[in-house]
Design a protein around this motif. Structure first.
Motif, PDB file in Angstrom:
ATOM      1  N   PRO A 109       1.036  -1.340  -0.018  1.00 15.88           N
ATOM      2  CA  PRO A 109       0.734  -0.118   0.268  1.00 15.88           C
ATOM      3  C   PRO A 109       0.468   1.701  -0.018  1.00 15.88           C
ATOM      4  N   ALA A 110       1.802   1.044   0.436  1.00 20.44           N
ATOM      5  CA  ALA A 110       2.797   2.566   0.558  1.00 20.44           C
ATOM      6  C   ALA A 110       3.639   2.775  -0.841  1.00 20.44           C
ATOM      7  N   ILE A 111       3.995   1.279  -1.429  1.00 23.11           N
ATOM      8  CA  ILE A 111       5.447   1.502  -2.618  1.00 23.11           C
ATOM      9  C   ILE A 111       4.722   1.213  -4.102  1.00 23.11           C
ATOM     10  N   LEU A 112       2.833   0.416  -4.000  1.00 21.77           N
ATOM     11  CA  LEU A 112       2.954   0.646  -5.371  1.00 21.77           C
ATOM     12  C   LEU A 112       2.210   1.790  -6.034  1.00 21.77           C
ATOM     13  N   SER A 165      19.506  -7.320  -1.110  1.00 23.84           N
ATOM     14  CA  SER A 165      18.595  -7.979  -0.456  1.00 23.84           C
ATOM     15  C   SER A 165      17.552  -8.301  -1.498  1.00 23.84           C
ATOM     16  N   SER A 166      16.037  -8.734  -1.951  1.00 24.03           N
ATOM     17  CA  SER A 166      15.763  -9.728  -3.230  1.00 24.03           C
ATOM     18  C   SER A 166      15.289  -9.038  -3.597  1.00 24.03           C
ATOM     19  N   GLY A 167      14.599  -8.148  -3.901  1.00 24.27           N
ATOM     20  CA  GLY A 167      14.279  -7.091  -4.355  1.00 24.27           C
ATOM     21  C   GLY A 167      14.195  -4.666  -4.213  1.00 24.27           C
ATOM     22  N   VAL A 168      13.763  -4.846  -4.348  1.00 29.83           N
ATOM     23  CA  VAL A 168      13.159  -3.352  -4.214  1.00 29.83           C
ATOM     24  C   VAL A 168      11.952  -3.765  -3.156  1.00 29.83           C
ATOM     25  N   GLY A 169      11.399  -2.545  -2.647  1.00 34.83           N
ATOM     26  CA  GLY A 169       9.927  -2.928  -2.303  1.00 34.83           C
ATOM     27  C   GLY A 169       9.896  -4.505  -0.802  1.00 34.83           C
ATOM     28  N   THR A 170      11.144  -5.133  -1.059  1.00 33.89           N
ATOM     29  CA  THR A 170      10.325  -6.414  -0.120  1.00 33.89           C
ATOM     30  C   THR A 170      10.893  -5.875   1.363  1.00 33.89           C
ATOM     31  N   ALA A 323       8.638   2.252   4.478  1.00 33.13           N
ATOM     32  CA  ALA A 323       8.489   2.302   2.621  1.00 33.13           C
ATOM     33  C   ALA A 323       8.545   3.690   1.539  1.00 33.13           C
ATOM     34  N   LYS A 324       7.913   4.699   2.925  1.00 32.12           N
ATOM     35  CA  LYS A 324       7.835   6.224   2.098  1.00 32.12           C
ATOM     36  C   LYS A 324       8.820   6.293   1.611  1.00 32.12           C
ATOM     37  N   SER A 326      12.106   5.273   1.833  1.00 31.19           N
ATOM     38  CA  SER A 326      12.709   4.693   1.232  1.00 31.19           C
ATOM     39  C   SER A 326      13.260   4.296  -0.481  1.00 31.19           C
ATOM     40  N   GLY A 327      12.287   5.508  -0.997  1.00 32.92           N
ATOM     41  CA  GLY A 327      11.600   5.710  -2.598  1.00 32.92           C
ATOM     42  C   GLY A 327      11.892   4.483  -3.412  1.00 32.92           C
ATOM     43  N   ALA A 328      10.788   2.984  -2.626  1.00 29.04           N
ATOM     44  CA  ALA A 328      10.619   2.003  -3.986  1.00 29.04           C
ATOM     45  C   ALA A 328       9.605   2.257  -3.970  1.00 29.04           C
ATOM     46  N   ALA A 329       9.513   1.327  -5.101  1.00 23.40           N
ATOM     47  CA  ALA A 329       8.324   1.859  -6.901  1.00 23.40           C
ATOM     48  C   ALA A 329       7.828   1.191  -6.650  1.00 23.40           C
ATOM     49  N   LEU A 330       6.609   0.404  -7.004  1.00 23.63           N
ATOM     50  CA  LEU A 330       6.196  -0.792  -7.503  1.00 23.63           C
ATOM     51  C   LEU A 330       4.712  -0.542  -9.006  1.00 23.63           C
ATOM     52  N   GLU A 331       5.292  -0.818 -10.482  1.00 30.23           N
ATOM     53  CA  GLU A 331       4.013  -0.261 -10.671  1.00 30.23           C
ATOM     54  C   GLU A 331       2.531  -1.176 -10.330  1.00 30.23           C
TER      55      GLU A 331
END
Length: 331
Positions: A109-112, A165-170, A323-324, A326-331
């Protein structure tokens, strides 16, 4: 096992009512008979991961107790968002349920970029099943051996060291971000497409630090190919009792982990919630299920629906700002 967020670890079993359904509306009779056909348990990630393993272990036993199959459906995509959205939009009849995680209900909910569900309003909590600890590991040649030494080294060399890490936003990415935030240190994040390739590079020394699920790193720790700095849970884990927690080792307030929980769509009738809660928590007491979960260092919980609901709210409040930031973002 130790308490986590005040969760009730006692198995919450609801007794079956002997009331007659004569004269009850059709929907009440359907609830009383539930289930009359197979249940779809949506796993919003690919097969073979820790969430899939928990789902198959618990789901199989639930099916035996219910007298109907619990069919695992892997609907991966968008960091768990596709499968979660499917359950949020499903009919609230108990035949489509979700194996949710910290990713689906606290991080996404924070990175999508496009949020397609509300993690609190669009689901009915059923039971928090298990918590899987994470661990901070380093290459054996890394000069720091304790949490205070790591923090001191990073502060003296801002931006010099990186963590995998295993990926952005994980959850593993954000475990590193929380460490940076609480420790007041600087590290570069190196994301990979999964824990496997990330671990390979840490073992080889290409990247010195990693935050990982403990089950993935366990064998490398045992063979000395990686050195564990600390586990990320509030209490030490039984499979590695000599590894301190990051909090007790010097970073007060640090706690992260991965969790698995059952959810239904919003407005799931209480009799169905109670029945699913009862069999899910009973499944966790099965000797084989317990052993298999213990083998992967999973901490068995088995909560009430209310405790899971509160758990999600706490996790959202904790992780949203991290999460916010961190700047991580997912489509």
């Amino acid at each position: 096992m130790s308490n986590q967020n005040g969760l009730n670890r006692r198995v919450f079993l609801t007794g079956a009512s002997a009331l007659s359904v004569t004269g009850f509306p059709a929907h009440a009779q359907a609830q009383a008979a539930f289930p009359t056909r197979p249940i779809s348990l949506i796993v919003p990630f690919a097969a073979g991961g820790s969430t899939d393993i928990v789902a198959r272990l618990v789901g199989q036993k639930m099916g035996e107790l219910l007298g109907q199959s619990v069919v695992i459906e892997n609907r991966a995509g968008a960091g768990g968002n596709l499968g979660s959205t499917a359950v949020a939009r499903a009919a609230p009849d108990g035949y489509t349920i979700l194996m949710g995680t910290i990713s689906t209900h606290a991080l996404n909910p924070a990175i999508l970029k496009t949020v397609t569900f509300d993690p609190v309003k669009d689901f009915t909590p059923i039971s928090l099943l298990a918590i899987v600890p994470n661990v901070m590991v380093v290459h054996p040649d890394f000069p720091a051996k304790t949490v205070p030494e790591v923090i001191k080294l990073l502060k003296e060399n801002p931006g010099k060291y990186a963590y995998a890490s295993s990926g952005v936003g994980t959850p593993l990415h954000l475990s590193g971000e929380l460490f940076k935030s609480l420790g007041g240190v600087s590290m570069n994040h190196v994301p990979y497409r999964g824990a496997g390739p990330a671990l390979n590079d840490v073992v080889s020394g290409a990247v010195p630090i990693m935050f990982d699920n403990l089950p993935s790193s366990a064998q490398f720790i045992r063979t000395g190919q990686l050195r564990a700095i600390g586990v990320t849970t509030k209490a030490r884990v039984s499979s590695f009792p000599d590894i301190p927690t990051i909090a007790e080792a010097g970073l007060t307030g640090y706690e992260t982990y991965t969790w698995n929980a059952l959810f239904g769509p919003a407005n799931l009738p209480r009799p169905i919630v109670d029945k699913l809660n009862s069999v899910a928590n009973a499944a966790l007491t099965d000797a084989n299920v317990k052993q298999r979960l213990n083998d992967v260092s999973a901490e068995i919980i088995g909560s009430t629906p209310e405790a899971l609901g509160e758990h999600v709210k706490i996790e959202v409040a904790k992780w949203f700002p991290i999460a916010k930031a961190s700047g991580a973002a997912l489509e």
